[in-house]
Every structure is written in structure tokens, then in C-alpha cells.
Write a protein that holds these residues in place. Structure first.
Motif, short mmCIF file in Angstrom:
data_model
loop_
_atom_site.label_atom_id
_atom_site.label_comp_id
_atom_site.label_asym_id
_atom_site.label_seq_id
_atom_site.Cartn_x
_atom_site.Cartn_y
_atom_site.Cartn_z
N MET A 193 12.51 23.15 17.57
CA MET A 193 11.40 22.48 16.91
C MET A 193 10.73 23.42 15.91
O MET A 193 10.98 24.61 15.91
N THR A 219 18.34 15.58 20.01
CA THR A 219 17.54 16.67 19.43
C THR A 219 18.28 17.99 19.50
O THR A 219 18.26 18.78 18.54
N PHE A 223 17.78 18.12 15.39
CA PHE A 223 16.53 18.77 15.01
C PHE A 223 16.48 20.23 15.46
O PHE A 223 15.85 21.06 14.81
N ASN A 224 17.14 20.55 16.57
CA ASN A 224 17.17 21.93 17.04
C ASN A 224 18.29 22.74 16.42
O ASN A 224 18.53 23.88 16.82
N VAL A 238 8.95 15.15 18.25
CA VAL A 238 9.73 13.97 17.87
C VAL A 238 9.38 12.89 18.88
O VAL A 238 9.45 13.11 20.09
N CYS A 269 18.90 10.66 13.75
CA CYS A 269 18.28 11.98 13.97
C CYS A 269 18.92 13.04 13.07
O CYS A 269 18.22 13.87 12.47
#
Length: 408
Positions: A193, A219, A223-224, A238, A269
Motif C-alpha cells: 500500500m 491486492t 496494488f502491492n 482499498v 485491480c
């Protein structure tokens, strides 16, 4: 990792967070910024199953704590409010009280349960939230004139140069399920994050535990796996809402079409994550690092993260310098099992290293390739069958200029 070529996934042209059935969104100017929109809202017609993931930074901002606590109790959300310009982080008991008031007033304004409201903030750290302006913004929520997903996307931005949105569809139980999303993020972006907010909606019926599991898994792969500058912020989260308005059979891991849903969910995502990486502060190029032949998924991820996080790699890409030695160094300090005599590296289709040794390649061709807006680095460890992909951007003079004067 799925791609846009997945036949079952249909991308909605100009799709937004309100593309799924039953969602509305908007944004207003309440005075937190000089002239730009600075207060956004997202609302579902009915309470929705919800899930969230949050920054690992030890200094978690007040709105994140309030949202996390409420979501753990209710497992549902109906309204999300977001302000930009002020992070309400490192603001002590007053900051937490302000976040609670922000949640309570929003619930009253929108006619929903307090625990069904998520609050989120982004901006400058360590400054008390100007509650008179927040109250003004809440008083404007839901007005038709301000209702548009574009206004929501603009209201949540900080140093971003563009809005970030995406929507896709997939057929489940004979019904066309839609998944939409919006995000913000440009600086202080790092795996686990970052100063990043992302909101995802779907009109699918999804069991809450399975939704949380899907978000965590997606994630980890999206996102990671992005970075801009290696800094992990205080406010990042998120959130996903699934309101079930398409009335499909509730989805969980036992549903025969669960994999199809998860692929579409992860596709959204991934798309949002790449948009964040591409819009890194001062960035001119999107960098994708694909690591293959790893002994484990963890090893593949860590090697990819090491490369995409390397300032030396990022500056070389900015300067279009095919200096593969910087990539080798990042692989070596990733603290993962590596056999240096088996590593292969390519810049796009240009092979530059094989079995740990340099190949004779045309440096002019390599330089020309690195001048593209989208650059792909491929590293084959040749000691396993796992792979991972990370995304980031080049590091430029403009990044320093933006962050040297962030408060002024």
C-alpha cells in the motif's frame, strides 16, 4: 496474471465506478483546496457487502482507523466519503474525533447507518482537519448537480495529473456482472500500500468472507506490486462494495464461476494499479518488470519488487541507458534464492544477459527501446516455475521538483 485479452472479460469504454447497477458518485468543492473539487462521495442504493485492505504503515490515519473498525463490525458499507488536501494523519485524539464526526454527519445526510459509512482522507499529514469545511462538504452530498463519477474522481486527487477509472463486465449465472473502480495515487507509492486510495464496486452478489479473500489476493498481485518512490504512506486503503443488485446466486469459492469473477475482479485491480504507477510524480514512462523461473511465488514477487524499486534502474530508464548491470544488482540484493550462473535478462525483446553473462547486443537498439513510454524488463531466474509482475515508473528531475515544494 490476467490481461486485457481474457475472452470472458469485456472492458467498458469510458467505464467508471458507477458503471455497476445501483451506484452513484459525485464531488464538490468545500474549500479544502483553492478552486479544485476536494470532497467526494460514493453511494449504493442498498447496503453492500464490503471488504477492505489497509496500509502497513504504523502511523495509520484517523479515518482509516474509523473505517476499519466499522467495517469489521458491520461487514457492510453503503456510503464512502473522501476528502483531499488534508490527510487527518498524526492528529491525535482530535483527529479521531473529527473522523467519527465526519462519519456520523455523512450517515445523517445520506440516511444510512453510521457503521455503513467509510471515511477516507488524503493530503498533508499533521494538520487538523478543518471541520467547518468538511461539514459544508457533507451538506452538499447527494445533490444532483454534483452527481457524476468524473467529479468523484477529480475530488480525490492530490498531485495526480489524471483521473484513474476502469470498468469491466463478465457473465455470471447468465447475468452480466459489472465491476468498476476509481483510484488516486501519484507519489508516496510503494508495495504494501502507499499514498493510494482505490474504490471498487460491483453489482454482483458476493459473500462477504469471499469478497475479503478476493480483495486480499488481488491486492497482493496488483496494488502491492507497484512503486513510484519507495515511500509507504499513512492513509492508504482499498475498499470494495458488492451490492448484489444483479441478483446472481451469491458468489463464493465453491461457486462454479468463481474463478471467472475473480479474474475480472483482479483485472480491474490490475488496471487501476498500472494507472497509478504510470501517473507517478514527474514520470514519463511506465515500467513493467516480469520475473519468471523463480523457486516460489514469494521469491518472484520480491525480486520483481527489488528491481522496480531500484532508483538506479528507474533513473537508467529515464535516461534510456541500457545499463543492465543495475538490474543484476537489484536481483542480487533481493535476499531471495538466486543462482547467478542461470539468470537471463531482456529489455523487451532484446536479450542482454544469458546464464549470468553479458550478451553482445546493439546498445543503440537498447537505447531506442528504452525511449518508449511503456518499457518491459524481463528477468528469468531459471531455477523454478513461479512468476510475478511489478509496475513502476522512471525517476525524473520533476519528481524532485514536485516533492521539494510539496508544502509550498
Amino acid at each position: 496474471m490476467i490481461t486485457a485479452t481474457e475472452k470472458s472479460i469485456q472492458i467498458i469504454e469510458e467505464g467508471h465506478i458507477t458503471s455497476p447497477k445501483g451506484f452513484t458518485a459525485g464531488g464538490v468543492h468545500c474549500g479544502l483546496r483553492k478552486t479544485k473539487l476536494d470532497f467526494g462521495w460514493l453511494h449504493s442504493e442498498i447496503p453492500a457487502a464490503a471488504a477492505g485492505v489497509y496500509t502497513l504503515n504504523s502511523f495509520q490515519a484517523a479515518p482509516l482507523k474509523v473505517t476499519k473498525n466499522s467495517l469489521e463490525k458491520s461487514k457492510k458499507l453503503q456510503t464512502i466519503v473522501v476528502n483531499s488536501a488534508n490527510a487527518n494523519a498524526c492528529t491525535g485524539k482530535q483527529g479521531y474525533s473529527d473522523a467519527l464526526e465526519m462519519q456520523k454527519l455523512t450517515a445523517e445526510q445520506m440516511g444510512v447507518e453510521t457503521d455503513h459509512v467509510a471515511v477516507s482522507s488524503t493530503g498533508l499529514i499533521g494538520v487538523p482537519l478543518p471541520m467547518d469545511k468538511i461539514r459544508s462538504g457533507i451538506g452538499m452530498l447527494g445533490k444532483e448537480a454534483d452527481t457524476s463519477p468524473e467529479n468523484f474522481e477529480k475530488a480525490i486527487l492530490t498531485t495526480d495529473t489524471v483521473t484513474k477509472h476502469l470498468a469491466a463486465q463478465v457473465e455470471i449465472d447468465g447475468k452480466m456482472i459489472t465491476i468498476g473502480g476509481a483510484a488516486k495515487g501519484s507519489g508516496m507509492i510503494h508495495p504494501n500500500m502507499a499514498t493510494m486510495l482505490s474504490f471498487i464496486t460491483t453489482d454482483a452478489a458476493v459473500e462477504q468472507k469471499s469478497l475479503q479473500s478476493a480483495l486480499k489476493s488481488a491486492t497482493d498481485n496488483t496494488f502491492n506490486m507497484i512503486t513510484v518512490d519507495g515511500d509507504c504512506s499513512t492513509n492508504d486503503m482499498v475498499l470494495v462494495m458488492a451490492n448484489g443488485m444483479q441478483k446472481n446466486k451469491p458468489l463464493n469459492e465453491s461457486h462454479p464461476e468463481w474463478d471467472k469473477f475473480f479474474e475480472a475482479f483482479q483485472f480491474v485491480c490490475q488496471g487501476l494499479a498500472k494507472l497509478i504507477a504510470k501517473d507517478g510524480e514527474g514520470a514519463t514512462k511506465l515500467i513493467e518488470v516480469n520475473v519468471t523461473g523463480a523457486p516460489s511465488e514469494i521469491a518472484a514477487r520480491q525480486v520483481a519488487k527489488a528491481i522496480i524499486s531500484s532508483n538506479l534502474v528507474k533513473t537508467a530508464i529515464y535516461g534510456a541507458d541500457p545499463n543492465w548491470g543495475r538490474i543484476v544488482c537489484a536481483v542480487g540484493y533481493s535476499e531471495q534464492p538466486i543462482d547467478a550462473d542461470k539468470v537471463g535478462i531482456s529489455l523487451g525483446d532484446i536479450a542482454v544477459v544469458k546464464d549470468g553473462l553479458p550478451l553482445d547486443f546493439d546498445e543503440g537498439e537498447g537505447k531506442l527501446y528504452l525511449q518508449n513510454e511503456n518499457v518491459k524488463l524481463i528477468v528469468n531466474l531459471n531455477i523454478g516455475e513461479y512468476e510475478a509482475t511489478a509496475w513502476g515508473c522512471d525517476l525524473t528531475y520533476d519528481y524532485v521538483k514536485i516533492n521539494a515544494s510539496y508544502r509550498t
